[in-house]
Design a protein around this motif. Sequence first.
Motif, short mmCIF file in Angstrom:
data_model
loop_
_atom_site.label_atom_id
_atom_site.label_comp_id
_atom_site.label_asym_id
_atom_site.label_seq_id
_atom_site.Cartn_x
_atom_site.Cartn_y
_atom_site.Cartn_z
N ASP A 91 0.94 -1.09 -0.11
CA ASP A 91 0.05 0.13 0.06
C ASP A 91 0.82 1.43 -0.07
O ASP A 91 0.09 2.30 0.08
CB ASP A 91 -0.79 -0.10 1.11
CG ASP A 91 -0.13 0.13 2.52
OD1 ASP A 91 1.05 -0.05 2.66
OD2 ASP A 91 -0.89 0.75 3.47
N TYR A 139 -7.06 -2.66 2.42
CA TYR A 139 -7.99 -1.91 1.78
C TYR A 139 -7.11 -0.79 0.93
O TYR A 139 -7.71 -0.28 -0.02
CB TYR A 139 -8.94 -1.51 2.79
CG TYR A 139 -9.92 -2.61 3.04
CD1 TYR A 139 -10.65 -3.34 2.37
CD2 TYR A 139 -9.45 -3.22 4.46
CE1 TYR A 139 -11.41 -4.44 2.76
CE2 TYR A 139 -10.31 -4.30 4.89
CZ TYR A 139 -11.20 -4.96 3.89
OH TYR A 139 -11.77 -6.03 4.44
N ARG A 140 -6.36 -0.23 1.72
CA ARG A 140 -5.35 0.63 1.18
C ARG A 140 -4.56 0.30 -0.17
O ARG A 140 -4.32 0.98 -1.18
CB ARG A 140 -4.43 1.51 2.07
CG ARG A 140 -5.36 2.40 3.24
CD ARG A 140 -4.29 2.90 4.13
NE ARG A 140 -5.28 3.73 5.05
CZ ARG A 140 -5.23 3.38 6.55
NH1 ARG A 140 -4.22 2.46 6.90
NH2 ARG A 140 -6.01 4.23 7.19
N LEU A 143 -7.31 0.02 -2.90
CA LEU A 143 -7.40 1.61 -3.29
C LEU A 143 -6.35 1.96 -4.32
O LEU A 143 -6.76 2.64 -5.51
CB LEU A 143 -7.83 2.46 -2.11
CG LEU A 143 -8.21 3.90 -2.70
CD1 LEU A 143 -9.27 3.87 -3.59
CD2 LEU A 143 -8.18 4.75 -1.37
N SER A 158 -13.47 -7.04 -9.02
CA SER A 158 -13.43 -7.27 -7.57
C SER A 158 -14.05 -8.65 -6.93
O SER A 158 -15.32 -8.83 -7.23
CB SER A 158 -14.02 -6.13 -6.69
OG SER A 158 -14.03 -6.65 -5.19
N ARG A 182 -13.00 5.20 3.30
CA ARG A 182 -12.42 5.70 1.94
C ARG A 182 -12.79 5.03 0.79
O ARG A 182 -12.84 5.68 -0.24
CB ARG A 182 -10.82 5.91 2.46
CG ARG A 182 -9.97 6.42 1.24
CD ARG A 182 -10.36 7.91 0.99
NE ARG A 182 -9.98 8.86 2.14
CZ ARG A 182 -10.27 10.18 2.16
NH1 ARG A 182 -10.81 10.68 1.14
NH2 ARG A 182 -10.21 10.67 3.39
N ASN A 183 -12.62 3.89 0.88
CA ASN A 183 -12.84 2.88 -0.34
C ASN A 183 -14.12 2.97 -0.80
O ASN A 183 -14.49 2.94 -1.89
CB ASN A 183 -12.53 1.16 0.01
CG ASN A 183 -11.05 0.98 -0.23
OD1 ASN A 183 -10.17 1.83 0.09
ND2 ASN A 183 -10.69 -0.14 -0.04
N GLU A 186 -14.18 6.30 -2.51
CA GLU A 186 -13.41 6.33 -3.90
C GLU A 186 -14.17 5.68 -5.01
O GLU A 186 -14.01 5.74 -6.28
CB GLU A 186 -12.04 6.01 -3.34
CG GLU A 186 -11.43 7.08 -2.49
CD GLU A 186 -10.95 8.37 -3.16
OE1 GLU A 186 -11.16 8.53 -4.40
OE2 GLU A 186 -10.70 9.23 -2.68
N MET A 187 -14.51 4.19 -4.67
CA MET A 187 -15.29 3.46 -5.47
C MET A 187 -16.44 4.05 -6.15
O MET A 187 -16.69 3.75 -7.30
CB MET A 187 -15.63 2.04 -4.83
CG MET A 187 -14.27 1.24 -4.46
SD MET A 187 -14.45 -0.56 -3.95
CE MET A 187 -14.95 -1.26 -5.43
N GLY A 209 -15.65 -3.13 1.84
CA GLY A 209 -14.64 -2.39 1.44
C GLY A 209 -14.11 -2.70 0.05
O GLY A 209 -13.34 -1.52 -0.49
N ILE A 210 -14.34 -3.67 -0.68
CA ILE A 210 -13.94 -3.61 -2.14
C ILE A 210 -15.37 -4.10 -2.96
O ILE A 210 -15.41 -4.91 -3.94
CB ILE A 210 -12.72 -4.64 -2.24
CG1 ILE A 210 -13.30 -6.07 -1.86
CG2 ILE A 210 -11.77 -4.19 -1.89
CD1 ILE A 210 -12.06 -7.22 -2.18
#
Length: 320
Positions: A91, A139-140, A143, A158, A182-183, A186-187, A209-210
């Motif tokens: 990451d 998760y970072r 991202l 994913s 954050r994910n 951003e997603m 998260g994804i």
Amino acid sequence: MQQIKTSFDFEKPIADLVQQIEKVKQVADKTKVDMSATLEELDGKLNETTQSLYNNLTGWNKVQMSRHPDRPQTLDYISMICDDFIELHGDRTVKDDKAIVGGFATINGQTVMVIGHQKGKNTKERQFHNFGMANPEGYRKALRLMRLAEKFNKPVISLIDTMGAYPGLEAEERGQGEAIARNLLEMSILRVPIICVIVGEGASGGALGIGIGDKVYMLAHTWYSVISPESCSSILWRSWDFKEKAAECLKLTSDDMFGNKLIDGIIPEPLGGAHQNPELMAQTLKDYIIKDLASLGKLKTDKLIEQRIEKFCAMGVVNE
């Protein structure tokens, strides 16, 4: 019909019929008596029982199916679906989280970014991949790879299969909640197509998260919920003994999720589950991905993002 490998208690009727068929075959071989009529009757009964059983699985049965040790995982699907794969690591802040794997791959001649949870198949692998439970750096990393895909205008695939984000103290200290949040943000505004597929367990924020995408699918024998049946049972009844009841109450199966308009579709599995015929499962999944890459690729970027946001904003809305 294909020989079904049984593993669970609810599959006992199938195992019993298979055993009966084997005994009849042995008797026929020893005595040289024509048992074809009996075998034909038992085969018909086996086929009928198998179809009936797998078409009427309970919520808890599907949870069990999603956890089968031979069920294909992210790296299995990558090897069967993709022409090539270049794994990317780290990451760029803490470390490389092995619970989430990802990298550029080619599917049917098209370059994509594939990201997914990896649990591992044996004890050593599971420890290495932390049982598919990602830390914040996982998760970072995801991202970072999604932003890389956006930079080169490549779609994101994913594959979700996790018991949840890692709940350890160090994960919370490094900002587990912020990394997942954050994910989600951003997603939702990523400027490339995203296809998400729950291929096993889809538990809580660890899956979400994804899990924000233009298309979100579940394999037929998987589950997706805010909490696992065991944890739900332990909170509500102070015991894991009510996990079957909790699984029904949570409405976590693919049919429940599709009925509540929380996913875009259900991908059928081979009879008996994905672990019975991984190659067929991978081909079915590949067909869905190729079809959606073609349709999503025709949309303008702004329209793609608008539809994605509208889809998720419409979830949970009650019209009185």
